[in-house]
Design an enzyme around this catalytic site. Structure first.
Site: not given
Length: 215
Positions: A165-166
């Site tokens: 997600c990052k």
């Protein structure tokens, strides 16, 4: 190099470049393709000795965990002082690292698993305990969201995964910085250099040098 979109073709291109250098230095990375479809992934297997007299954890410094090129070389050296006392209990851990492309996040994802030679897998708690201390503060806010267990999308087997997600966020910063200094980068090399050490996967410096020389 796409700043906002990292497509599957780009993923395969950078993986191919990465594997070419791996073959030159004998680092063990290879590309595998699924039989049922055209999807593929980059993978590497390595073995480490875990000395339980020194540490109960996986992923400790190289002075404790020794990477082994093959399963045959599994004996620990023993000097005279060691003969006079009980030998330290040593176990060999098999580590598998797979790099796949995530269509959902449009970024590469690192899948990995670890097991003893008899096939017993390491639990998620063991994996988390094995994360190097210098990375734990960054992950402590949500370790179970960062390292989770999922089904391998191609093999259908349980693997641990570093959640992506990052990835787009920190890779955008890396790519923008490389553009400012007019430096050529391989997306996979830069990304794996950042996320790999979290789970004990370190890249030789020659990967970065090879990328710079390919301009």
């Amino acid at each position: 190099m796409e700043d906002e979109f990292f497509g599957e073709k780009s993923f395969q291109h950078y993986c191919a470049e990465f594997i070419r250098h791996s073959q030159q230095i004998g680092d063990g990375w290879e590309w595998r393709t699924a039989k049922e479809c055209s999807d593929g992934y980059m993978c590497k297997t390595q073995f480490r000795i875990k000395n339980e007299a020194s540490t109960p954890h996986v992923g400790t410094p190289a002075s404790v965990l020794t990477c082994l090129p093959t399963e045959e070389n599994l004996e620990l050296p023993m000097d005279d002082s060691e003969v006079t006392r009980p030998a330290a209990v040593a176990e060999v851990i098999k580590h598998e690292y797979h790099v796949l492309y995530s269509c959902s996040y449009q970024v590469p994802v690192l899948y990995f698993r670890a097991s003893f030679l008899d096939g017993r897998p390491l639990a998620l708690e063991d994996i988390w305990e094995g994360v190097h201390e210098c990375y734990k503060p960054r992950l402590l806010q949500g370790p179970w969201d960062t390292i989770t267990q999922q089904e391998h999308p191609i093999l259908g087997q349980p693997f641990f995964v570093l959640h992506p997600c990052k990835t787009n966020e920190f890779m955008t910063a890396v790519l923008k910085n490389s553009q400012k200094i007019n430096r050529n980068v391989n997306y996979i090399t830069s990304w794996l250099s950042l996320v790999g050490p979290v789970v004990g996967l370190n890249l030789p410096l020659s990967y970065a040098k090879a990328t710079s020389q390919s301009e």
